[in-house]
Design a protein around this motif. Sequence first.
Motif, PDB file in Angstrom:
ATOM      1  N   MET A  49      60.080 -13.017  -3.854  1.00 56.72           N
ATOM      2  CA  MET A  49      58.679 -13.197  -4.247  1.00 56.72           C
ATOM      3  C   MET A  49      58.089 -14.435  -3.585  1.00 56.72           C
ATOM      4  N   GLY A  52      56.597 -13.759  -0.421  1.00 58.35           N
ATOM      5  CA  GLY A  52      55.426 -12.892  -0.435  1.00 58.35           C
ATOM      6  C   GLY A  52      55.719 -11.406  -0.540  1.00 58.35           C
ATOM      7  N   ASN A  53      56.915 -11.024  -0.916  1.00 56.08           N
ATOM      8  CA  ASN A  53      57.283  -9.617  -1.024  1.00 56.08           C
ATOM      9  C   ASN A  53      56.706  -9.027  -2.315  1.00 56.08           C
ATOM     10  N   ASP A  54      55.735  -8.113  -2.187  1.00 51.21           N
ATOM     11  CA  ASP A  54      55.101  -7.510  -3.360  1.00 51.21           C
ATOM     12  C   ASP A  54      56.021  -6.540  -4.096  1.00 51.21           C
ATOM     13  N   THR A  55      56.929  -5.888  -3.382  1.00 50.71           N
ATOM     14  CA  THR A  55      57.878  -4.990  -4.042  1.00 50.71           C
ATOM     15  C   THR A  55      58.789  -5.789  -4.980  1.00 50.71           C
ATOM     16  N   ARG A  57      58.002  -8.519  -6.442  1.00 54.46           N
ATOM     17  CA  ARG A  57      57.165  -8.908  -7.588  1.00 54.46           C
ATOM     18  C   ARG A  57      57.078  -7.769  -8.597  1.00 54.46           C
ATOM     19  N   THR A  58      56.897  -6.557  -8.106  1.00 52.24           N
ATOM     20  CA  THR A  58      56.821  -5.391  -8.990  1.00 52.24           C
ATOM     21  C   THR A  58      58.150  -5.167  -9.716  1.00 52.24           C
TER      22      THR A  58
END
Length: 92
Positions: A49, A52-55, A57-58
């Motif tokens: 995260m 910057g990894n959005d996956t 974060r999800t």
Amino acid sequence: FSLPTLSFTKQGPLNTYARAGKLFPGPHLYAGAGLVCLWALAASMVPHMQKGNDTARTVHIGANLAGIGLFVWQVTSGIPILFKVLEFTKWP
């Protein structure tokens, strides 16, 4: 926060085993084990995260939401266990 919490998760099963000589597999034990796994999964997503990894974060958010559900299950299944322990405890 994670290290003391994860260390404390060992106390319950160890206390049960020390007192009763065995563990009692059931919803409370399984929910606790699942919760620890979800905490580890959520914590493992933090470095991703930060990049910057959005996956990640999800996955982090999903693991924590599922963890809240398992925590509620822990509380509801733990209250009868608490009353049983208090009933059979010999107080000084």
